[in-house]
Design a protein around this motif. Structure first.
Motif, PDB file in Angstrom:
ATOM      1  N   ARG A  67      10.277 -11.406 139.810  1.00  0.00           N
ATOM      2  CA  ARG A  67      11.646 -11.210 140.305  1.00  0.00           C
ATOM      3  C   ARG A  67      12.451 -12.517 140.284  1.00  0.00           C
ATOM      4  NH1 ARG A  67      11.028 -10.414 145.901  1.00  0.00           N
ATOM      5  NH2 ARG A  67      11.399 -12.646 146.028  1.00  0.00           N
ATOM      6  N   ASP A  68      11.900 -13.569 140.873  1.00  0.00           N
ATOM      7  CA  ASP A  68      12.660 -14.810 141.027  1.00  0.00           C
ATOM      8  C   ASP A  68      12.864 -15.543 139.704  1.00  0.00           C
ATOM      9  OD1 ASP A  68      12.707 -14.176 143.706  1.00  0.00           O
ATOM     10  OD2 ASP A  68      11.418 -15.844 144.334  1.00  0.00           O
ATOM     11  N   HIS A  69      11.821 -15.630 138.885  1.00  0.00           N
ATOM     12  CA  HIS A  69      11.959 -16.347 137.617  1.00  0.00           C
ATOM     13  C   HIS A  69      12.863 -15.582 136.646  1.00  0.00           C
ATOM     14  CE1 HIS A  69       9.299 -19.743 138.370  1.00  0.00           C
ATOM     15  NE2 HIS A  69       8.507 -18.904 139.017  1.00  0.00           N
ATOM     16  N   THR A  70      12.817 -14.259 136.701  1.00  0.00           N
ATOM     17  CA  THR A  70      13.728 -13.461 135.877  1.00  0.00           C
ATOM     18  C   THR A  70      15.172 -13.679 136.324  1.00  0.00           C
ATOM     19  OG1 THR A  70      12.034 -11.799 135.426  1.00  0.00           O
ATOM     20  CG2 THR A  70      14.334 -11.110 135.153  1.00  0.00           C
ATOM     21  N   ALA A  71      15.415 -13.688 137.624  1.00  0.00           N
ATOM     22  CA  ALA A  71      16.773 -13.891 138.143  1.00  0.00           C
ATOM     23  C   ALA A  71      17.324 -15.263 137.754  1.00  0.00           C
ATOM     24  CB  ALA A  71      16.787 -13.723 139.662  1.00  0.00           C
ATOM     25  N   VAL A  72      16.494 -16.286 137.860  1.00  0.00           N
ATOM     26  CA  VAL A  72      16.957 -17.629 137.497  1.00  0.00           C
ATOM     27  C   VAL A  72      17.241 -17.695 135.996  1.00  0.00           C
ATOM     28  CG1 VAL A  72      16.265 -20.055 137.325  1.00  0.00           C
ATOM     29  CG2 VAL A  72      15.903 -18.814 139.449  1.00  0.00           C
ATOM     30  N   ASN A  73      16.398 -17.093 135.180  1.00  0.00           N
ATOM     31  CA  ASN A  73      16.653 -17.110 133.742  1.00  0.00           C
ATOM     32  C   ASN A  73      17.916 -16.329 133.384  1.00  0.00           C
ATOM     33  OD1 ASN A  73      14.741 -18.869 132.873  1.00  0.00           O
ATOM     34  ND2 ASN A  73      13.356 -17.336 132.041  1.00  0.00           N
ATOM     35  N   GLU A  74      18.154 -15.222 134.069  1.00  0.00           N
ATOM     36  CA  GLU A  74      19.385 -14.473 133.816  1.00  0.00           C
ATOM     37  C   GLU A  74      20.607 -15.294 134.199  1.00  0.00           C
ATOM     38  OE1 GLU A  74      18.751 -10.761 135.873  1.00  0.00           O
ATOM     39  OE2 GLU A  74      17.467  -9.986 134.265  1.00  0.00           O
ATOM     40  N   ALA A  75      20.536 -16.014 135.309  1.00  0.00           N
ATOM     41  CA  ALA A  75      21.641 -16.882 135.722  1.00  0.00           C
ATOM     42  C   ALA A  75      21.847 -18.005 134.701  1.00  0.00           C
ATOM     43  CB  ALA A  75      21.376 -17.456 137.114  1.00  0.00           C
ATOM     44  N   ALA A  76      20.753 -18.559 134.202  1.00  0.00           N
ATOM     45  CA  ALA A  76      20.847 -19.633 133.209  1.00  0.00           C
ATOM     46  C   ALA A  76      21.483 -19.134 131.912  1.00  0.00           C
ATOM     47  CB  ALA A  76      19.463 -20.219 132.933  1.00  0.00           C
ATOM     48  N   LEU A  77      21.059 -17.956 131.466  1.00  0.00           N
ATOM     49  CA  LEU A  77      21.647 -17.396 130.248  1.00  0.00           C
ATOM     50  C   LEU A  77      23.131 -17.096 130.444  1.00  0.00           C
ATOM     51  CD1 LEU A  77      18.767 -15.045 129.034  1.00  0.00           C
ATOM     52  CD2 LEU A  77      19.479 -17.233 128.038  1.00  0.00           C
ATOM     53  N   GLY A  78      23.484 -16.613 131.627  1.00  0.00           N
ATOM     54  CA  GLY A  78      24.886 -16.368 131.929  1.00  0.00           C
ATOM     55  C   GLY A  78      25.704 -17.651 131.897  1.00  0.00           C
ATOM     56  N   LEU A  79      25.154 -18.721 132.457  1.00  0.00           N
ATOM     57  CA  LEU A  79      25.864 -20.002 132.448  1.00  0.00           C
ATOM     58  C   LEU A  79      25.982 -20.546 131.027  1.00  0.00           C
ATOM     59  CD1 LEU A  79      27.248 -22.358 133.832  1.00  0.00           C
ATOM     60  CD2 LEU A  79      24.973 -23.307 134.343  1.00  0.00           C
ATOM     61  N   LEU A  80      24.913 -20.470 130.267  1.00  0.00           N
ATOM     62  CA  LEU A  80      24.986 -20.919 128.871  1.00  0.00           C
ATOM     63  C   LEU A  80      26.043 -20.136 128.100  1.00  0.00           C
ATOM     64  CD1 LEU A  80      21.213 -21.423 128.013  1.00  0.00           C
ATOM     65  CD2 LEU A  80      22.962 -23.217 128.104  1.00  0.00           C
ATOM     66  N   ASN A  81      26.095 -18.828 128.319  1.00  0.00           N
ATOM     67  CA  ASN A  81      27.095 -17.992 127.660  1.00  0.00           C
ATOM     68  C   ASN A  81      28.501 -18.423 128.068  1.00  0.00           C
ATOM     69  OD1 ASN A  81      27.865 -15.769 125.981  1.00  0.00           O
ATOM     70  ND2 ASN A  81      28.286 -14.605 127.848  1.00  0.00           N
ATOM     71  N   LYS A  82      28.696 -18.645 129.350  1.00  0.00           N
ATOM     72  CA  LYS A  82      30.002 -19.094 129.867  1.00  0.00           C
ATOM     73  C   LYS A  82      30.413 -20.413 129.226  1.00  0.00           C
ATOM     74  CE  LYS A  82      32.078 -20.937 134.037  1.00  0.00           C
ATOM     75  NZ  LYS A  82      31.796 -21.446 135.363  1.00  0.00           N
ATOM     76  N   LEU A  83      29.440 -21.310 129.053  1.00  0.00           N
ATOM     77  CA  LEU A  83      29.728 -22.616 128.470  1.00  0.00           C
ATOM     78  C   LEU A  83      29.779 -22.588 126.942  1.00  0.00           C
ATOM     79  CD1 LEU A  83      27.364 -24.768 130.743  1.00  0.00           C
ATOM     80  CD2 LEU A  83      29.862 -24.548 130.927  1.00  0.00           C
ATOM     81  N   GLY A  84      29.444 -21.431 126.352  1.00  0.00           N
ATOM     82  CA  GLY A  84      29.430 -21.325 124.895  1.00  0.00           C
ATOM     83  C   GLY A  84      28.357 -22.206 124.271  1.00  0.00           C
ATOM     84  N   ALA A  85      27.219 -22.313 124.961  1.00  0.00           N
ATOM     85  CA  ALA A  85      26.152 -23.208 124.526  1.00  0.00           C
ATOM     86  C   ALA A  85      24.864 -22.428 124.295  1.00  0.00           C
ATOM     87  CB  ALA A  85      25.930 -24.290 125.583  1.00  0.00           C
ATOM     88  N   THR A  86      23.944 -23.047 123.599  1.00  0.00           N
ATOM     89  CA  THR A  86      22.630 -22.476 123.341  1.00  0.00           C
ATOM     90  C   THR A  86      21.575 -23.512 123.728  1.00  0.00           C
ATOM     91  OG1 THR A  86      23.509 -21.226 121.477  1.00  0.00           O
ATOM     92  CG2 THR A  86      21.125 -21.490 121.570  1.00  0.00           C
ATOM     93  N   ALA A  87      20.578 -23.059 124.458  1.00  0.00           N
ATOM     94  CA  ALA A  87      19.488 -23.962 124.824  1.00  0.00           C
ATOM     95  C   ALA A  87      18.814 -24.469 123.548  1.00  0.00           C
ATOM     96  CB  ALA A  87      18.483 -23.245 125.716  1.00  0.00           C
ATOM     97  N   GLN A  88      18.354 -25.723 123.592  1.00  0.00           N
ATOM     98  CA  GLN A  88      17.755 -26.341 122.410  1.00  0.00           C
ATOM     99  C   GLN A  88      16.248 -26.464 122.564  1.00  0.00           C
ATOM    100  OE1 GLN A  88      19.730 -30.129 122.039  1.00  0.00           O
ATOM    101  NE2 GLN A  88      21.627 -29.216 121.290  1.00  0.00           N
ATOM    102  N   ASP A  89      15.548 -25.828 121.639  1.00  0.00           N
ATOM    103  CA  ASP A  89      14.092 -25.941 121.605  1.00  0.00           C
ATOM    104  C   ASP A  89      13.726 -27.412 121.399  1.00  0.00           C
ATOM    105  OD1 ASP A  89      11.421 -25.263 121.577  1.00  0.00           O
ATOM    106  OD2 ASP A  89      11.469 -24.355 119.590  1.00  0.00           O
ATOM    107  N   ASN A  90      12.548 -27.783 121.890  1.00  0.00           N
ATOM    108  CA  ASN A  90      12.129 -29.175 121.797  1.00  0.00           C
ATOM    109  C   ASN A  90      10.608 -29.251 121.898  1.00  0.00           C
ATOM    110  OD1 ASN A  90      11.484 -29.546 124.817  1.00  0.00           O
ATOM    111  ND2 ASN A  90      13.571 -28.761 124.826  1.00  0.00           N
ATOM    112  N   ALA A  91      10.075 -30.423 121.674  1.00  0.00           N
ATOM    113  CA  ALA A  91       8.629 -30.621 121.675  1.00  0.00           C
ATOM    114  C   ALA A  91       8.015 -30.292 123.031  1.00  0.00           C
ATOM    115  CB  ALA A  91       8.297 -32.053 121.273  1.00  0.00           C
ATOM    116  N   PHE A  92       8.715 -30.589 124.110  1.00  0.00           N
ATOM    117  CA  PHE A  92       8.175 -30.318 125.436  1.00  0.00           C
ATOM    118  C   PHE A  92       8.017 -28.809 125.643  1.00  0.00           C
ATOM    119  CE2 PHE A  92       7.613 -30.103 129.911  1.00  0.00           C
ATOM    120  CZ  PHE A  92       7.174 -31.349 130.339  1.00  0.00           C
TER     121      PHE A  92
END
Length: 173
Positions: A67-92
């Motif tokens: 429940r909690d990790h899904t909610a945080v990820n949904e909020a993060a995706l919403g913020l990225l969408n609002k900012l017109g950005a895409t998370a960047q994959d990386n070695a970590f």
């Protein structure tokens, strides 16, 4: 077993990426990918716990993680969408995923009380490691105020998970 598994999990979580790339030097979009990846991994651990454990306390914790990790990820995706950005994959992020596969393979071989104890120990080690990373390396280096606020809110939730996991480990010992 619990201390050993906890140490192994922490080593797998944080081993190679720390040396491969200085996390504090990453940008907000790389931080976002790491956080999203870490949440997805914990959701995977929780689904495994629901499938393999008969312990109601483990099920309650696992459902909370989903429940909690899904909610945080949904909020993060919403913020990225609002900012017109895409998370960047990386070695970590890639190393987190590779290490999670090893942990899942190990946990998948366990049953009963042995699984419950290992799952709880892994959850404690995972939350300690990720919370320390977020608090000490990511939040101080996030540039965007909205992204920083989301990370701070998530950290508050995940610190509560860490406390819950610690109590679970104690009750299973």
């Amino acid at each position: 077993m619990n201390r050993f598994f906890s140490a192994v999990a922490t080593a797998l979580i944080l081993s190679a990426p720390v040396y491969a790339q200085d996390v504090s030097g990453m940008n907000d979009l790389e931080f976002a990918h790491i956080a999203y990846t870490a949440d997805v991994i914990d959701i995977r651990y929780a689904h495994l716990a629901l499938a393999l454990s008969d312990n109601p306390d483990i099920h309650e914790f696992a459902n909370t993680m989903i429940r909690d990790h899904t909610a945080v990820n949904e909020a993060a995706l919403g913020l990225l969408n609002k900012l017109g950005a895409t998370a960047q994959d990386n070695a970590f992020s890639q190393t987190l995923n590779a290490n999670a596969e090893e942990i899942i393979n190990t946990l998948s071989q366990l049953r009963g009380a042995e699984f419950d104890a290992a799952y709880a120990a892994n959850e404690l080690a995972y939350h300690q490691a990720v919370n320390d990373l977020v608090e000490g390396s990511m939040i101080p280096n996030i540039d965007n105020a909205e992204v920083k606020a989301l990370f701070e809110q998530g950290l508050e939730i995940f610190k509560a998970h860490e406390v819950h996991a610690e109590k679970m480990v104690e009750s299973l010992n």
